[in-house]
Each structure stands twice: as C-alpha cells, then as structure tokens.
Design an enzyme around this catalytic site. Structure first.
Site, PDB file in Angstrom:
ATOM      1  N   ILE A   1     -42.119  -1.175 -20.565  1.00 24.74           N
ATOM      2  CA  ILE A   1     -43.550  -1.478 -20.423  1.00 24.74           C
ATOM      3  C   ILE A   1     -43.748  -2.595 -19.396  1.00 24.74           C
ATOM      4  CG2 ILE A   1     -45.691  -2.040 -21.649  1.00 24.74           C
ATOM      5  CD1 ILE A   1     -44.309  -1.110 -24.256  1.00 24.74           C
TER       6      ILE A   1
ATOM      7  N   LEU B   1     -31.904  -9.062 -19.454  1.00 22.35           N
ATOM      8  CA  LEU B   1     -31.323  -7.750 -19.139  1.00 22.35           C
ATOM      9  C   LEU B   1     -30.501  -7.191 -20.300  1.00 22.35           C
ATOM     10  CD1 LEU B   1     -30.284  -8.264 -15.357  1.00 22.35           C
ATOM     11  CD2 LEU B   1     -32.428  -7.331 -16.269  1.00 22.35           C
TER      12      LEU B   1
ATOM     13  N   LEU C   1     -34.585 -15.916 -23.501  1.00 22.96           N
ATOM     14  CA  LEU C   1     -35.600 -16.810 -24.091  1.00 22.96           C
ATOM     15  C   LEU C   1     -34.974 -17.838 -25.034  1.00 22.96           C
ATOM     16  CD1 LEU C   1     -38.638 -14.502 -24.968  1.00 22.96           C
ATOM     17  CD2 LEU C   1     -38.236 -15.873 -22.915  1.00 22.96           C
TER      18      LEU C   1
ATOM     19  N   LYS D   1     -36.280  -3.760 -29.890  1.00 18.52           N
ATOM     20  CA  LYS D   1     -37.389  -2.909 -30.354  1.00 18.52           C
ATOM     21  C   LYS D   1     -36.992  -1.674 -31.163  1.00 18.52           C
ATOM     22  CE  LYS D   1     -37.497   0.017 -26.295  1.00 18.52           C
ATOM     23  NZ  LYS D   1     -38.279   0.828 -25.406  1.00 18.52           N
TER      24      LYS D   1
ATOM     25  N   SER E   1     -47.734  -4.171 -32.005  1.00 20.36           N
ATOM     26  CA  SER E   1     -47.479  -2.734 -32.150  1.00 20.36           C
ATOM     27  C   SER E   1     -48.305  -2.171 -33.289  1.00 20.36           C
ATOM     28  CB  SER E   1     -45.993  -2.555 -32.463  1.00 20.36           C
ATOM     29  OG  SER E   1     -45.755  -1.259 -32.948  1.00 20.36           O
TER      30      SER E   1
ATOM     31  N   TYR F   1     -38.012  -5.119 -37.655  1.00 20.27           N
ATOM     32  CA  TYR F   1     -38.702  -5.061 -36.358  1.00 20.27           C
ATOM     33  C   TYR F   1     -40.202  -5.303 -36.561  1.00 20.27           C
ATOM     34  CZ  TYR F   1     -41.157  -3.139 -32.358  1.00 20.27           C
ATOM     35  OH  TYR F   1     -42.026  -2.987 -31.298  1.00 20.27           O
TER      36      TYR F   1
ATOM     37  N   LYS G   1     -43.098  -8.518 -35.587  1.00 22.80           N
ATOM     38  CA  LYS G   1     -44.437  -8.426 -34.976  1.00 22.80           C
ATOM     39  C   LYS G   1     -45.475  -9.113 -35.872  1.00 22.80           C
ATOM     40  CE  LYS G   1     -43.281  -6.114 -31.288  1.00 22.80           C
ATOM     41  NZ  LYS G   1     -42.974  -6.940 -30.103  1.00 22.80           N
TER      42      LYS G   1
ATOM     43  N   ASN H   1     -36.834   7.659 -29.767  1.00 19.70           N
ATOM     44  CA  ASN H   1     -38.240   8.081 -29.717  1.00 19.70           C
ATOM     45  C   ASN H   1     -38.364   9.528 -29.255  1.00 19.70           C
ATOM     46  OD1 ASN H   1     -38.551   4.833 -28.790  1.00 19.70           O
ATOM     47  ND2 ASN H   1     -39.788   5.591 -30.471  1.00 19.70           N
TER      48      ASN H   1
ATOM     49  N   ARG I   1     -49.038  11.366 -33.809  1.00 18.49           N
ATOM     50  CA  ARG I   1     -49.080  10.015 -33.241  1.00 18.49           C
ATOM     51  C   ARG I   1     -50.056   9.977 -32.068  1.00 18.49           C
ATOM     52  NH1 ARG I   1     -46.490   9.712 -37.102  1.00 18.49           N
ATOM     53  NH2 ARG I   1     -44.507   8.645 -37.527  1.00 18.49           N
TER      54      ARG I   1
ATOM     55  N   ARG J   1     -37.601  11.667 -41.534  1.00 19.81           N
ATOM     56  CA  ARG J   1     -36.878  10.436 -41.219  1.00 19.81           C
ATOM     57  C   ARG J   1     -37.384   9.344 -42.164  1.00 19.81           C
ATOM     58  NH1 ARG J   1     -37.368   8.298 -35.061  1.00 19.81           N
ATOM     59  NH2 ARG J   1     -39.549   8.060 -35.698  1.00 19.81           N
ATOM     60  N   PRO J   2     -36.464   8.631 -42.848  1.00 13.18           N
ATOM     61  CA  PRO J   2     -36.938   7.599 -43.792  1.00 13.18           C
ATOM     62  C   PRO J   2     -37.861   6.603 -43.102  1.00 13.18           C
ATOM     63  CG  PRO J   2     -34.553   7.880 -43.950  1.00 13.18           C
ATOM     64  CD  PRO J   2     -34.992   8.693 -42.785  1.00 13.18           C
TER      65      PRO J   2
HETATM   66  P1  NAD Z   1     -37.680  -2.734 -23.413  1.00 14.04           P
HETATM   67  O1  NAD Z   1     -36.471  -2.950 -24.253  1.00 14.04           O
HETATM   68  O2  NAD Z   1     -37.636  -1.703 -22.354  1.00 14.04           O
HETATM   69  O3  NAD Z   1     -38.113  -4.126 -22.740  1.00 14.04           O
HETATM   70  C1  NAD Z   1     -37.915  -5.359 -23.373  1.00 14.04           C
HETATM   71  C2  NAD Z   1     -37.253  -6.266 -22.367  1.00 14.04           C
HETATM   72  O4  NAD Z   1     -37.037  -7.548 -22.968  1.00 14.04           O
HETATM   73  C3  NAD Z   1     -35.893  -5.756 -21.906  1.00 14.04           C
HETATM   74  O5  NAD Z   1     -35.861  -5.749 -20.490  1.00 14.04           O
HETATM   75  C4  NAD Z   1     -34.893  -6.764 -22.482  1.00 14.04           C
HETATM   76  O6  NAD Z   1     -33.774  -6.934 -21.634  1.00 14.04           O
HETATM   77  C5  NAD Z   1     -35.748  -8.013 -22.591  1.00 14.04           C
HETATM   78  N1  NAD Z   1     -35.335  -8.966 -23.628  1.00 14.04           N
HETATM   79  C6  NAD Z   1     -35.081  -8.723 -24.931  1.00 14.04           C
HETATM   80  N2  NAD Z   1     -34.755  -9.872 -25.565  1.00 14.04           N
HETATM   81  C7  NAD Z   1     -34.810 -10.853 -24.639  1.00 14.04           C
HETATM   82  C8  NAD Z   1     -34.609 -12.252 -24.676  1.00 14.04           C
HETATM   83  N3  NAD Z   1     -34.240 -12.882 -25.794  1.00 14.04           N
HETATM   84  N4  NAD Z   1     -34.786 -12.970 -23.541  1.00 14.04           N
HETATM   85  C9  NAD Z   1     -35.150 -12.364 -22.389  1.00 14.04           C
HETATM   86  N5  NAD Z   1     -35.341 -11.042 -22.285  1.00 14.04           N
HETATM   87  C10 NAD Z   1     -35.177 -10.293 -23.413  1.00 14.04           C
HETATM   88  O7  NAD Z   1     -38.893  -2.466 -24.423  1.00 14.04           O
HETATM   89  P2  NAD Z   1     -40.389  -1.993 -24.100  1.00 14.04           P
HETATM   90  O8  NAD Z   1     -40.543  -0.624 -24.653  1.00 14.04           O
HETATM   91  O9  NAD Z   1     -40.728  -2.278 -22.703  1.00 14.04           O
HETATM   92  O10 NAD Z   1     -41.180  -2.959 -25.076  1.00 14.04           O
HETATM   93  C11 NAD Z   1     -41.774  -4.176 -24.619  1.00 14.04           C
HETATM   94  C12 NAD Z   1     -42.459  -4.853 -25.793  1.00 14.04           C
HETATM   95  O11 NAD Z   1     -43.447  -3.969 -26.332  1.00 14.04           O
HETATM   96  C13 NAD Z   1     -41.531  -5.191 -26.946  1.00 14.04           C
HETATM   97  O12 NAD Z   1     -41.917  -6.426 -27.490  1.00 14.04           O
HETATM   98  C14 NAD Z   1     -41.774  -4.071 -27.933  1.00 14.04           C
HETATM   99  O13 NAD Z   1     -41.507  -4.475 -29.257  1.00 14.04           O
HETATM  100  C15 NAD Z   1     -43.254  -3.811 -27.717  1.00 14.04           C
HETATM  101  N6  NAD Z   1     -43.666  -2.452 -28.116  1.00 14.04           N
HETATM  102  C16 NAD Z   1     -43.003  -1.373 -27.599  1.00 14.04           C
HETATM  103  C17 NAD Z   1     -43.370  -0.093 -28.000  1.00 14.04           C
HETATM  104  C18 NAD Z   1     -42.637   1.116 -27.477  1.00 14.04           C
HETATM  105  O14 NAD Z   1     -42.730   2.181 -28.093  1.00 14.04           O
HETATM  106  N7  NAD Z   1     -41.934   1.044 -26.367  1.00 14.04           N
HETATM  107  C19 NAD Z   1     -44.433   0.081 -28.911  1.00 14.04           C
HETATM  108  C20 NAD Z   1     -45.098  -1.062 -29.385  1.00 14.04           C
HETATM  109  C21 NAD Z   1     -44.696  -2.316 -28.990  1.00 14.04           C
HETATM  110  N1  UDP Z   2     -39.592  12.574 -34.108  1.00 13.99           N
HETATM  111  C1  UDP Z   2     -38.867  13.721 -34.306  1.00 13.99           C
HETATM  112  N2  UDP Z   2     -37.608  13.802 -33.757  1.00 13.99           N
HETATM  113  C2  UDP Z   2     -37.063  12.792 -33.013  1.00 13.99           C
HETATM  114  C3  UDP Z   2     -37.836  11.613 -32.819  1.00 13.99           C
HETATM  115  C4  UDP Z   2     -39.096  11.541 -33.380  1.00 13.99           C
HETATM  116  O1  UDP Z   2     -39.318  14.640 -34.976  1.00 13.99           O
HETATM  117  O2  UDP Z   2     -35.918  12.915 -32.561  1.00 13.99           O
HETATM  118  C5  UDP Z   2     -40.976  12.470 -34.664  1.00 13.99           C
HETATM  119  C6  UDP Z   2     -41.169  11.338 -35.659  1.00 13.99           C
HETATM  120  O3  UDP Z   2     -40.853  11.779 -36.965  1.00 13.99           O
HETATM  121  C7  UDP Z   2     -42.659  11.016 -35.476  1.00 13.99           C
HETATM  122  C8  UDP Z   2     -42.916  11.317 -33.990  1.00 13.99           C
HETATM  123  O4  UDP Z   2     -41.850  12.193 -33.594  1.00 13.99           O
HETATM  124  O5  UDP Z   2     -43.455  11.900 -36.245  1.00 13.99           O
HETATM  125  C9  UDP Z   2     -42.891  10.073 -33.097  1.00 13.99           C
HETATM  126  O6  UDP Z   2     -41.681   9.367 -33.326  1.00 13.99           O
HETATM  127  P1  UDP Z   2     -41.278   8.093 -32.438  1.00 13.99           P
HETATM  128  O7  UDP Z   2     -39.966   7.592 -32.974  1.00 13.99           O
HETATM  129  O8  UDP Z   2     -41.340   8.447 -30.994  1.00 13.99           O
HETATM  130  O9  UDP Z   2     -42.455   7.057 -32.710  1.00 13.99           O
HETATM  131  P2  UDP Z   2     -42.891   6.306 -34.069  1.00 13.99           P
HETATM  132  O10 UDP Z   2     -42.401   7.101 -35.241  1.00 13.99           O
HETATM  133  O11 UDP Z   2     -42.261   4.972 -33.995  1.00 13.99           O
HETATM  134  O12 UDP Z   2     -44.375   6.269 -34.024  1.00 13.99           O
END
Ligand code: NAD
Ligand code: UDP
Length: 336
Positions: free
Chosen positions: A12, A33, A59, A84, A124, A148, A152, A198, A230, A291-292
């Site tokens: 992101i 990284l 951090l 994450k 999230s 996790y 948050k 995911n 979703r 999935r649990p």
């Molecule tokens: P990502 O893992 O791709 O990016 C997170 C980045 O943070 C990585 O580049 C990692 O190297 C860095 N990082 C982790 N711990 C660190 C530390 N202690 N110091 C410095 N850098 C560190 O994940 P993302 O999907 O880009 O998610 C970004 C944020 O959004 C996260 O906080 C995640 O929890 C939140 N989020 C993600 C999703 C999703 O589905 N991707 C959904 C909701 C919230």
């Molecule tokens: N899912 C699935 N098979 C997979 C991964 C996810 O059927 O290999 C389903 C999961 O049960 C959910 C949806 O896809 O209904 C989205 O899952 P994801 O893990 O991407 O997001 P989250 O559950 O965290 O919202």
C-alpha cells in the site's frame, strides 16, 4: 509539504508514494524491508518521474529514526509499517506486538520530540470483527480475535489517548477494507513472500500456473452463493484516500476516522469469475472447510469519507483483476 512514509516500500505504501509524488509532496520513506524490497522504491521513482528519500531503518531503532527526523523536517507522517499476516500473528504474537505496538510507540515518541503533529494511520476493517449488521459505519464497536487485529485496536486506542492529552494533534485513522490490484503500469504491485494468504494474490498465482488450484474456504455461509463476501478496493483508490486524508489534516480536524471501501461486497466465486474473465485463464478450485476465524460478509459504508474527504472509490472489479493480472504476468516472481 514533507511527508514521512513508514512502510513506504510495501504494497500500500509504494502505491501511495507514487500518488504523493505526483501530487507534489516531498516524500521520505522509512522501511526496514522486512517484508519488501528496495526495488519497489526505484520503481516508485520511475513511475512518478521524481526522487524520494529512502532510509532503511527499523522503527524499533529509536536513534536511527531520530536521525531521519533531525534531517528531514517532516510535516506529516503516514504510518503503514507493520507485520500484517493474521495467521502468523496467532503463531508468533510476541513478534507482532513488539514490531507493531513498540514500533508505533517509538514512532509517536520521536514525532512528539520533533513537534510533528499530523499523522495518518493504517487501520483495518478487521477491527470490526464479525459485525452485527451491514454495511459497517465508523461508529460500530471495535474488537479483535487475533494479535494482528489487537495491534490495530490498541494503536487506535493509543492514538485516541494521545489526542485526549494533546488536542492540537491531527490524526486520521483509516480503516481499509480489502485492498487488491496494482498500479496500471504493472511496475508495482503486491509481492507476497511464499504462498499468499489473501484471495486475489492466490487466484492470480493459480492463473499464472504457479499454484495448482484455489481452495475456497467454505460455501455454506449465509451469502447469496455460500462463499465469503468482502469489500475489495483498488489499491489506487486506496492510495488516493491518503492524499485526501492529508488534505483533511491540513484543516486541523483533530482525530478523525474513516472507512476506505467501495460499499460493495463480492463473493469468492464472483472474484474467481471476474479474474478468469480478465486473465482469459481457467481458475481451477475446490471447496474446502471454512478457514478458522473467517466471517461471512464484510463491507463498508464509505459515505463518511465521501462527505468529509470528497473521496470515492471509482475503479471496479474488472480494473482490480486486470491490473493484478498485468502486474502478475509482467513480474511472475514479484520484485526478484
Ligand atoms: P506490506 O507488508 O506490503 O508493507 C508494510 C511495510 O512495512 C513493509 O515494507 C515492511 O518491510 C515494513 N515494516 C514492517 N515492520 C517494520 C518496522 N518495524 N520498521 C520499518 N518498516 C517495517 O503491507 P501492506 O499491505 O502494504 O500494509 C500496510 C499497512 O496497512 C499495514 O499496517 C497493514 O496492517 C495495513 N493494512 C493492510 C491491509 C491489506 O490487506 N494489505 C488491510 C488493512 C490494513
Ligand atoms: N479465501 C479463500 N481462499 C483463499 C484465501 C481466501 O476462499 O485461499 C476467502 C476467505 O475465506 C474470505 C475471502 O476469500 O472469504 C477474502 O479472504 P482474504 O484473506 O483475502 O481477506 P480477509 O479474510 O482478511 O478479509
């Protein structure tokens, strides 16, 4: 305006950095990284045609972070950095609490020492748990069922308390629904380590032939086709939400909370079909046990962000799947 982005090399963060640079912000990335590669930073610069400042700093390294803040003259922070993976957080909770909670505390402390008052935090939809009704508005109760999610919830609480103690802070808590897709150039995207957890990255690796078949976790949910529903949001829409949040903070709003979602729910089977269409590939799948910890349905009411931030997701699932597929086929091994 100078924006420090923690986790800016990640999924992101990298897309948000492109949008920040194109909007004229100066960008300073701090990333350990641990879950990303520096190549993504190079590609952010390539796409945007602008340079950013990159610091490989964890951090948890307070003096390293302090040095970055000393040099950088930061106006605002977008805090993405964190681990994450929900399942992994259940297996290794201590690492999650240390990295995500302690890392955030160090960041907030260093921000305070340098008088940085503007913060956007990546929360999230997981904080809503299994919601009592749908769509989800920002005033729903928050909770969690895994480390996790607790990170948050706790970081949101810490920020609420910091704001109570110092109302001159400006903090936006952004609760993301399910980010998917990639930059339309196919140069940056999601690069999961190992087998994806995911849905969309998993489907994408099945389509490209890296994984044999998708396992659909349950088809007996109370949803139209029995599979989980979703609110998938295109990563570029999510990225632009951060620019809107920064603009909001510039008007001194105090502490604000927004859902970033589309307001529409899609089932697993609908996503499989949309991806098959976008890629022209068959997506073999089989139905397995639930999935649990999974819930049946989750989608946002995004109207608060629309009203206050003048932000609305505009890209549909066709674009989400087509852009994921472009990234996957151009980079079959991610940034490697
Ligand atoms: P990502 O893992 O791709 O990016 C997170 C980045 O943070 C990585 O580049 C990692 O190297 C860095 N990082 C982790 N711990 C660190 C530390 N202690 N110091 C410095 N850098 C560190 O994940 P993302 O999907 O880009 O998610 C970004 C944020 O959004 C996260 O906080 C995640 O929890 C939140 N989020 C993600 C999703 C999703 O589905 N991707 C959904 C909701 C919230
Ligand atoms: N899912 C699935 N098979 C997979 C991964 C996810 O059927 O290999 C389903 C999961 O049960 C959910 C949806 O896809 O209904 C989205 O899952 P994801 O893990 O991407 O997001 P989250 O559950 O965290 O919202």
């Amino acid at each position: 305006m100078r924006v420090l982005v923690t986790g800016g090399a990640g999924y992101i963060g990298s897309h948000t950095c492109v949008e920040l640079l194109l909007a004229g912000y100066e960008v300073i990335v701090v990333d350990s990284l641990i879950n990303s590669r520096e190549e993504s930073v190079r590609r952010i610069e390539e796409i945007s045609g602008r340079k950013l400042e990159f610091h490989k700093v964890d951090l948890l390294d307070k003096s390293g972070l302090d040095r970055v803040f000393q040099q950088a003259k930061v106006d605002a922070v977008i805090h993405f950095a964190g681990l994450k993976a929900v399942g992994e957080s259940v297996a290794i909770p201590l690492q999650y609490y240390k990295n995500n909670i302690s890392g955030s505390l160090v960041l907030f402390e260093v921000m305070a020492q340098h008088g940085v008052r503007n913060l956007v935090f990546s929360s999230s939809a997981t904080v809503y748990g299994d919601p009592a009704s749908l769509p989800i508005t920002e005033d729903f109760p928050i909770k969690s069922s895994n480390p996790y999610g607790w990170c948050k919830v706790m970081i949101e609480q810490i920020l609420q308390d910091l704001y109570l103690a110092d109302p001159s802070l400006n903090i936006a808590l952004l609760r993301y629904f399910n980010p998917v897709g990639a930059h339309p150039t196919g140069r940056i995207g999601e690069d999961p380590k190992g087998v994806p957890n995911n849905l969309v990255p998993y489907i994408s690796q099945v389509a490209v032939g890296k994984l044999p078949e998708l396992k659909i976790f349950g088809n007996d949910y109370p949803t139209p086709d029995g599979t989980g529903v979703r609110d998938y949001i295109h990563i570029m829409d999510l990225a632009s939400g951060h620019i809107k949040a920064l603009e909001k903070l510039a008007a001194n709003p105090g502490l604000v909370i927004y859902n970033l979602g589309t307001g529409k729910g899609y089932s697993v089977l609908e996503m499989v079909n949309a991806f098959a269409e976008a890629s022209g590939k068959k997506i073999p799948y089989k139905i397995v046990e639930r999935r649990p910890g999974d819930i049946a349905s989750c989608y946002a009411d995004p109207s608060k962000a629309e009203k206050d931030l003048f932000w609305k997701a505009s890209r549909d699932i066709k674009a989400m799947c087509a852009d994921t597929w472009r990234w996957q086929t151009k980079n079959p091994n991610g940034y490697e």
